[in-house]
Each structure stands twice: as structure tokens, then as C-alpha cells.
Write an enzyme that holds these catalytic residues in place. Structure first.
Site, PDB file in Angstrom:
ATOM      1  N   ASN A   7       0.863  -1.178   0.000  1.00  0.00           N
ATOM      2  CA  ASN A   7       0.000   0.000   0.000  1.00  0.00           C
ATOM      3  C   ASN A   7       0.902   1.230   0.000  1.00  0.00           C
ATOM      4  OD1 ASN A   7      -1.787   2.039   0.513  1.00  0.00           O
ATOM      5  ND2 ASN A   7      -2.859   0.997   2.175  1.00  0.00           N
ATOM      6  N   ARG A  66      -2.034  -1.530  -3.998  1.00  0.00           N
ATOM      7  CA  ARG A  66      -3.098  -0.540  -3.996  1.00  0.00           C
ATOM      8  C   ARG A  66      -2.726   0.548  -4.999  1.00  0.00           C
ATOM      9  NH1 ARG A  66      -4.091   4.089   0.371  1.00  0.00           N
ATOM     10  NH2 ARG A  66      -6.020   4.915  -0.499  1.00  0.00           N
ATOM     11  N   HIS A 155     -11.180   6.074  -2.117  1.00  0.00           N
ATOM     12  CA  HIS A 155     -11.447   5.282  -0.897  1.00  0.00           C
ATOM     13  C   HIS A 155     -12.340   4.086  -1.182  1.00  0.00           C
ATOM     14  CE1 HIS A 155     -10.842   8.776   2.229  1.00  0.00           C
ATOM     15  NE2 HIS A 155      -9.722   8.114   2.013  1.00  0.00           N
ATOM     16  N   GLY A 185     -11.157   9.630   8.158  1.00  0.00           N
ATOM     17  CA  GLY A 185      -9.785   9.535   8.668  1.00  0.00           C
ATOM     18  C   GLY A 185      -9.112  10.845   8.356  1.00  0.00           C
ATOM     19  N   ASN A 186      -7.849  10.826   8.032  1.00  0.00           N
ATOM     20  CA  ASN A 186      -7.206  12.050   7.575  1.00  0.00           C
ATOM     21  C   ASN A 186      -7.805  12.490   6.255  1.00  0.00           C
ATOM     22  OD1 ASN A 186      -5.339  13.489   9.026  1.00  0.00           O
ATOM     23  ND2 ASN A 186      -3.911  11.744   8.972  1.00  0.00           N
ATOM     24  N   ARG A 216      -7.410  18.831   4.000  1.00  0.00           N
ATOM     25  CA  ARG A 216      -8.058  19.195   2.727  1.00  0.00           C
ATOM     26  C   ARG A 216      -9.417  19.837   2.997  1.00  0.00           C
ATOM     27  NH1 ARG A 216      -7.669  13.458   0.009  1.00  0.00           N
ATOM     28  NH2 ARG A 216      -6.373  12.916   1.786  1.00  0.00           N
ATOM     29  N   ARG A 260      -7.766  14.587  17.959  1.00  0.00           N
ATOM     30  CA  ARG A 260      -7.692  14.496  19.429  1.00  0.00           C
ATOM     31  C   ARG A 260      -7.241  15.820  20.041  1.00  0.00           C
ATOM     32  NH1 ARG A 260      -4.858   8.818  18.545  1.00  0.00           N
ATOM     33  NH2 ARG A 260      -4.119  10.094  16.822  1.00  0.00           N
ATOM     34  N   GLY A 306     -10.054   6.345  11.029  1.00  0.00           N
ATOM     35  CA  GLY A 306      -9.557   6.709  12.359  1.00  0.00           C
ATOM     36  C   GLY A 306     -10.570   7.469  13.202  1.00  0.00           C
ATOM     37  N   GLY A 308     -13.993   7.826  12.441  1.00  0.00           N
ATOM     38  CA  GLY A 308     -15.239   7.056  12.477  1.00  0.00           C
ATOM     39  C   GLY A 308     -15.174   5.907  13.462  1.00  0.00           C
ATOM     40  N   GLU A 309     -14.000   5.279  13.576  1.00  0.00           N
ATOM     41  CA  GLU A 309     -13.870   4.115  14.455  1.00  0.00           C
ATOM     42  C   GLU A 309     -13.680   4.512  15.912  1.00  0.00           C
ATOM     43  OE1 GLU A 309     -10.634   1.679  12.901  1.00  0.00           O
ATOM     44  OE2 GLU A 309     -11.471   1.944  10.897  1.00  0.00           O
ATOM     45  N   ASN A 310     -13.015   5.661  16.117  1.00  0.00           N
ATOM     46  CA  ASN A 310     -12.568   5.967  17.485  1.00  0.00           C
ATOM     47  C   ASN A 310     -13.293   7.097  18.197  1.00  0.00           C
ATOM     48  OD1 ASN A 310     -10.322   4.071  17.612  1.00  0.00           O
ATOM     49  ND2 ASN A 310      -9.476   5.320  15.967  1.00  0.00           N
ATOM     50  N   GLU A 364      -8.148  -2.147   4.710  1.00  0.00           N
ATOM     51  CA  GLU A 364      -7.889  -2.079   3.276  1.00  0.00           C
ATOM     52  C   GLU A 364      -6.927  -3.185   2.835  1.00  0.00           C
ATOM     53  OE1 GLU A 364      -8.237   2.493   2.008  1.00  0.00           O
ATOM     54  OE2 GLU A 364      -7.086   2.142   3.814  1.00  0.00           O
TER      55      GLU A 364
HETATM   56  P1  ADP Z   1      -5.627   8.044   7.276  1.00  0.00           P
HETATM   57  O1  ADP Z   1      -6.739   8.589   6.457  1.00  0.00           O
HETATM   58  O2  ADP Z   1      -4.351   8.805   7.144  1.00  0.00           O
HETATM   59  O3  ADP Z   1      -5.474   6.544   7.224  1.00  0.00           O
HETATM   60  P2  ADP Z   1      -6.708   7.517   9.903  1.00  0.00           P
HETATM   61  O4  ADP Z   1      -7.853   6.712   9.379  1.00  0.00           O
HETATM   62  O5  ADP Z   1      -5.648   6.849  10.702  1.00  0.00           O
HETATM   63  O6  ADP Z   1      -6.056   8.395   8.769  1.00  0.00           O
HETATM   64  O7  ADP Z   1      -7.356   8.656  10.792  1.00  0.00           O
HETATM   65  C1  ADP Z   1      -6.599   9.639  11.425  1.00  0.00           C
HETATM   66  C2  ADP Z   1      -7.519  10.559  12.215  1.00  0.00           C
HETATM   67  O8  ADP Z   1      -8.208   9.800  13.207  1.00  0.00           O
HETATM   68  C3  ADP Z   1      -6.767  11.653  12.924  1.00  0.00           C
HETATM   69  O9  ADP Z   1      -7.433  12.881  12.748  1.00  0.00           O
HETATM   70  C4  ADP Z   1      -6.862  11.246  14.386  1.00  0.00           C
HETATM   71  O10 ADP Z   1      -6.869  12.359  15.199  1.00  0.00           O
HETATM   72  C5  ADP Z   1      -8.195  10.538  14.426  1.00  0.00           C
HETATM   73  N1  ADP Z   1      -8.290   9.685  15.610  1.00  0.00           N
HETATM   74  C6  ADP Z   1      -7.629   8.546  15.863  1.00  0.00           C
HETATM   75  N2  ADP Z   1      -7.970   8.074  17.101  1.00  0.00           N
HETATM   76  C7  ADP Z   1      -8.859   8.948  17.626  1.00  0.00           C
HETATM   77  C8  ADP Z   1      -9.583   9.047  18.866  1.00  0.00           C
HETATM   78  N3  ADP Z   1      -9.461   8.124  19.804  1.00  0.00           N
HETATM   79  N4  ADP Z   1     -10.402  10.091  19.043  1.00  0.00           N
HETATM   80  C9  ADP Z   1     -10.536  11.026  18.102  1.00  0.00           C
HETATM   81  N5  ADP Z   1      -9.888  10.995  16.926  1.00  0.00           N
HETATM   82  C10 ADP Z   1      -9.065   9.977  16.676  1.00  0.00           C
END
Ligand code: ADP
Length: 593
Positions: A7, A66, A155, A185-186, A216, A260, A306, A308-310, A364
Site C-alpha cells: 500500500n 493498492r 477510498h 480519517g485524515n 483538505r 484528538r 480513524g 469514524g472508528e474511534n 484495506e
Molecule cells: P488516514 O486517512 O491517514 O489513514 P486515519 O484513518 O488513521 O487516517 O485517521 C486519522 C484521524 O483519526 C486523525 O485525525 C486522528 O486524530 C483521528 N483519531 C484517531 N484516534 C482517535 C480518537 N481516539 N479520538 C478522536 N480521533 C481519533
């Protein structure tokens, strides 16, 4: 099959080696690569060489790469050969931060592992068959054609994976579900996954459109760019930098792109951080509403990536005020939601919520490994079977109730000819179908009567009638177009049931095995040897014990290939990795009605 997944990002390469049971045997990441990381930074090729070295004696049967941009050419993964490499190269101007590095990685890996298959898995492929209305920008179409300006979406690997996991969790076939997947995510994007297909997505011609992202901007009035250019203060590179690197959560908050940090500052009262969160959330909620409307409903909303999951708080904010859609968050479930392992998921709505929301862990790399196995297996599948082509004229299937309303309470359908699919027959009865613009008389009834009404027309008929009928597999009429039916004894206004039939091949399980396909697969079919060669993508495979082997296309499609009734073809072994149907001329009467 042991698959190495590579990737390649703009400044990093992630890799995972999966064994035949999808266990991660080895994984790692090399960062700070390439021109953006300084003059003496490791190149992507050097990183790949180091990764391949680190594999030691581990077995590798195939490599999955990828590739961010495959353009409109590829709607599925491809074994990488010279034409595929050339197509990736052609997309470099559209994905300058990704495709060159993918290509370098591919070349290096192929050089080191020349005897095994290398497969390109595209971020764009899942979206490549979005409806034209969703792909098209409302600009001068000559300009759009000249410069290849259309919406591609990105994506896709993550959206497709998340949709699949959600369907599994909901214990319903993906083909029955309308999902909105949010990869946050980012990079961030939303996709409307309608009955298994992407029909709308928020990223467009480039990964800049749509949702607010880490750095972005997402959607911005194009007029703003014109003003900034005219101001003389910004040139193209500065605009690029502004929109790609200095916007989004980072530009809004002024404190970087890590959510965060922004959440902490917002909790401490920082007004820019609060605004950043509000704009992010508002935009995501707006897209959910838009996609629910575009699909005519939604069954589930899926969070991944990141954020959406956290981030329970972002999920709560996004789902706020969506009760009107039937989506009711369960706050405890939302806070407790934790997705740590592959194929993990967590439900975050209440038991009485009509629209479910869930969190899934994106993976992915696993999706790329699976695609690689599938693509390699398909390329190896021997195919040599004969398939008749049947041309379906417009027709209708009716329920008992509709039949009685149109033809009288005591009437029964009058079979006049058997069709090729066992138990199906053409009837003497016909109906007139009436649209807002025109009507079509004498549309044949096919028996037997069914549990739901279904009227199948071609795209030309759609324009003639002035209706907008979705392309659907037979039997899937939920939310399709309304139509008026006129029979000798009455008129019936159907609220739904009008479709353009999705071209398909009926086959028995034994045929499917021979072709190396499964129910629900989509294949490309090249029809050659007729009046006009034609490649039909998007051909649905339908497998059932009671089917007879036969491909069904409509009159528009048949005309495009210059085929007549009774055409027959055969699937032949070929050097392309898709089933190839070779038209061999008229010799047998197939379905005629
Ligand atoms: P990428 O698109 O680069 O793969 P990720 O899917 O890893 O990025 O997502 C990164 C984002 O997720 C960052 O903005 C990070 O701050 C956010 N993130 C990760 N863990 C948490 C958390 N526990 N609470 C809030 N935001 C989080």
C-alpha cells in the site's frame, strides 16, 4: 494463496504478508519517503527493495498493489500487464502524489518477483460505474470530455469493505441494502452504496472534493479559487497548497490535523477548535441527508476510518437530528463501541431505530489481499462453454391482484409460447404502459403471475415515456419507478415496479463452476463476430438450479451489437482475465417474446 499487499502512499509504504488463512504473517511501514521528505530521503523503490529483502524465506504467491487512480477504465482489480501499467501511467496527472509512486513500486516488485502475479486494486474501481448523473459535472461537456473531467471517487476499497462487513452484521444480502458509508480519517469521504454498488460518493475528480478532511478543504465554491487567482496573491501551486495542506480541520483550527488535539482544545473553550468540529460534523450530516434522498431511503449508516472508528463524540454529533430519518442513537452503545480486530463491528443505534448505525474497522490490506486472490483465480479459470444470447423485448410480470384489475376478476393468463427459462411463458395478454410523456401499447405479459409487479423496459423506452427507471436485477423493484398500466378492464397506477433490466447470464451451479464465477459476480462480455463488436461490462451472473444457461440483454444492447433474435455465442478461453463471449452467428432460436 500467500499474498503480499503493498500500500504505497505519497510518503510511506505499508506492507502486509497474509498467509492462506488471512493471518498477518509479517507487516510493517516505511515512512518519510520520496521527494516531499527531503533530498536525501529513501525513494519508494529503495523502500520496496528493503521490504522484499525483509521477507527472507517467506512464501509469496501473489502481490496486491493498492493503486489510487485507475480512472474510468477499471471497475475491478486487474492482473498487472503492460496495458494496465500504461493506464496507471496515464492517470499520473490526476494523481501526481500517488500513481507515480505506485508505478515505481509495481515495477520494482515485478522486477524482483517476476514469476508471480501482481494485481492492481484500485481506489476508484468501486465507483467506476456510478450512474452518469452522479459522475457528471455540470460544465461544458466538450471541455469535460477533452480534459477527462468527471467524478471518479476514491477510498473505494474501504467503502466496499465496510459495506460488506455491515451487510454481514445486518445478516442481509448487500444487494438488498441501501447503505451510507462514512470513511472518516485524515482523508474523508462518504459513499451511497445502493444494493451493493456505489451510486454516489463525495470525492470527485480528485480526492479534494466533499467532506472536511484533516488538511483538505472538501467542497469549496469554485468561484473562490477564481477570486484568489485574480487577486494576484496566489499562483496555482499556492492554491494547491492552500486547499490540500492548509485547509480542513487543520486550517479551521489552526492547530494541526489531529482531531484528538482539536477536541481537547474545544473542551478547553477554544472557539476555532469548536468551529472546526462543527463544520466537519455539519458537512458529514448534510451528505447523509443528501445520500438518503438520492437513494430514496437508507437502511444503515456505517462509520469507519480513524475518526469514524474511534471518536464517539463525532459519531454522536453527526447522527444528531437524524431521528427524522429513523436513526436513533444509543448513547451507551456509542460510547462502548470498540472495533479492534478484523471484521469487527459495533451497533450504535437503539433497538427501535429503523435505520441502524454501526462502526466497522476498516481493513484495506485484507480487502486488497482478497481482491488479489479473486483476480488471480479468475484469470486462471478455464472457460470454454457455449452460451445463447436472448434479446428481451419490453415486457411485464404482474401480481394476481394487478392482473385481475386489468383483465377482470375471472380472467386468467393465457399462455401462448414457452420461454427458454423453465416454467416461464409468454401470454396472449398485453397492457399499455403510460408515462408522463408518451405511452407504449401492447407490452407483453410473461407468466406465471408473481408476488410483485415488474415492468421491464429499455433506456430508449425510458426517454419515450419520460420516466427515470433504475437499472435493477429482476425481482429487486423496491424503490423503483412508478408507472401506469392500462388493460381492457381497468387502470392500475403502480407506485413502483418499472425498471431497466440489468443484463445478466442465467446459469446452473455446474455452469458457474465451469466458468469460475459465483452468483452475484459481474463479468465483462466481449461480443465479436457480429455486425458490430461490443464489450458489455457489468453483466450480472445469476445462478440457480432451475435456470437454463442463457445471457439476457435488452433491445438497445442488442441493437448496439447488431444482433438479431436467436443469436448464439460461446464463452471461450482467452488471454483476458474476464469471461469473453464470442458471438458466432445466428443458429438457434432463444428467448423470443
Ligand atoms: P488516514 O486517512 O491517514 O489513514 P486515519 O484513518 O488513521 O487516517 O485517521 C486519522 C484521524 O483519526 C486523525 O485525525 C486522528 O486524530 C483521528 N483519531 C484517531 N484516534 C482517535 C480518537 N481516539 N479520538 C478522536 N480521533 C481519533
Amino acid at each position: 494463496m500467500h499474498v503480499l499487499v503493498i500500500n504505497c502512499g505519497s510518503s510511506s509504504v505499508k506492507y502486509v504478508l497474509f498467509d492462506g488463512d488471512e493471518n498477518r504473517v509479517l507487516e510493517g511501514k516505511r515512512e518519510r519517503l520520496g521527494p516531499t521528505s527531503g533530498e536525501r530521503a529513501e525513494t519508494h523503490q529503495q523502500a520496496i527493495a528493503a521490504i522484499l529483502d525483509s521477507l527472507g524465506d517467506h512464501r509469496v504467491d501473489a502481490v496486491g498493489h493498492r493503486v489510487v487512480h485507475g480512472g474510468a477504465d477499471f471497475f475491478e482489480s486487474q492482473v498487472i500487464d503492460a496495458p494496465v501499467r500504461a493506464a496507471i501511467e496515464r492517470r499520473i496527472p490526476d494523481a501526481p502524489m500517488h500513481n507515480p509512486f505506485s508505478l515505481a513500486a509495481i515495477n520494482k516488485a515485478q522486477e524482483a518477483l517476476p514469476d508471480i502475479a501482481h494485481v492492481a486494486v484500485f481506489d476508484t474501481a468501486f465507483h467506476a460505474r456510478m450512474p452518469r448523473r452522479a459522475r457528471t459535472y455540470a460544465i461544458d461537456q466538450d471541455v469535460a470530455d477533452t480534459y477527462g473531467i468527471q467524478r471518479y471517487g476514491f477510498h473505494g476499497i474501504s467503502h466496499q469493505y465496510a459495506a460488506g462487513i455491515a451487510a454481514k452484521f445486518l445478516e442481509r444480502p448487500l444487494e438488498d441494502l441501501r447503505l451510507i458509508t462514512l470513511h472518516l480519517g485524515n482523508g474523508a469521504s462518504a459513499t451511497a452504496v445502493e444494493f451493493g454498488r456505489s451510486t454516489e460518493t463525495s470525492m470527485g475528480n480528485t480526492p479534494l472534493e466533499g467532506l472536511v478532511m484533516g488538511t483538505r478543504s472538501g467542497d469549496v465554491d469554485a468561484g473562490v479559487l477564481l477570486s484568489l487567482l485574480r487577486s494576484g496573491e496566489f499562483d496555482v501551486d499556492q492554491l494547491d497548497d492552500l486547499l490540500n495542506n492548509k485547509s480542513g480541520l487543520s486550517g479551521l483550527s489552526g492547530m494541526g490535523n489531529d482531531l484528538r488535539d482539536i477536541q481537547q482544545a474545544a473542551a478547553d473553550g477554544d472557539s476555532r477548535a469548536r468551529l472546526a468540529i462543527n463544520v466537519f460534523v455539519h458537512r458529514a450530516r448534510k451528505y447523509i441527508g443528501a445520500y438518503a434522498a438520492a437513494m430514496g431511503g437508507v437502511d444503515a449508516i456505517v462509520f469507519t476510518g480513524g475518526i469514524g472508528e474511534n471518536s464517539a463524540s463525532m459519531r454522536r454529533r453527526i447522527l444528531q437530528r437524524l431521528e427524522f430519518l429513523g436513526c436513533v442513537l444509543d448513547e451507551d452503545r456509542n460510547i462502548d463501541a470498540s472495533v479492534q480486530t478484523d471484521e469487527d463491528y459495533a451497533l450504535i443505534t437503539t433497538g427501535r431505530s429503523r435505520v441502524e448505525a454501526l462502526v466497522v474497522k476498516t481493513n484495506e490490506e485484507l480487502m486488497i489481499a482478497r481482491e488479489t486472490v479473486k483476480t488471480v483465480s479468475k484469470a486462471r479459470a478455464p472457460v470454454a462453454l457455449s452460451v445463447p444470447i436472448a434479446i428481451s423485448a419490453r415486457h411485464c410480470h404482474l401480481t394476481e391482484e394487478t392482473f385481475a384489475a386489468l383483465f377482470g376478476q375471472d380472467a386468467t393468463p393465457t399462455p401462448i409460447a414457452d420461454l427458454s427459462q423453465p416454467g416461464q411463458y409468454a401470454c396472449a395478454e398485453t397492457v399499455d404502459i403510460v408515462g408522463p410523456r408518451n405511452k407504449i401499447e401492447g407490452v407483453r405479459l410473461l407468466g406465471p403471475l408473481r408476488p410483485s409487479n415488474q415492468v421491464e423496459i429499455s433506456t430508449s423506452d425510458e426517454f419515450h415515456l419520460g420516466v427515470d427507471a433504475p437499472v435493477r436485477a429482476s425481482g429487486n423493484v423496491r424503490g423503483s419507478a412508478p408507472i401506469v398500466l392500462v388493460g381492457p378492464q381497468g387502470i392500475v397506477k403502480l407506485q413502483e415496479g418499472l425498471i431497466c433490466a440489468w443484463r445478466h447470464i442465467h446459469m446452473r451451479p455446474s455452469d458457474a463452476e465451469a466458468f469460475g464465477v459465483e452468483n452475484g459476480d459481474e463479468v465483462s462480455v466481449a461480443i465479436t463476430g457480429g455486425e458490430r463488436d461490443l464489450i458489455l461490462g457489468d453483466v450480472l451472473i445469476r445462478v440457480h438450479e432451475n435456470y437454463a444457461l442463457e445471457m439476457h440483454i435488452d433491445t438497445d444492447e442488442a441493437n448496439a451489437a447488431g444482433l438479431g433474435q436467436g443469436a448464439r455465442g460461446h464463452l471461450s478461453a482467452s488471454d483476458v482475465d474476464e469471461a469473453t463471449l464470442v458471438y458466432t452467428g445466428l443458429d438457434e432460436t432463444a428467448l423470443v417474446h
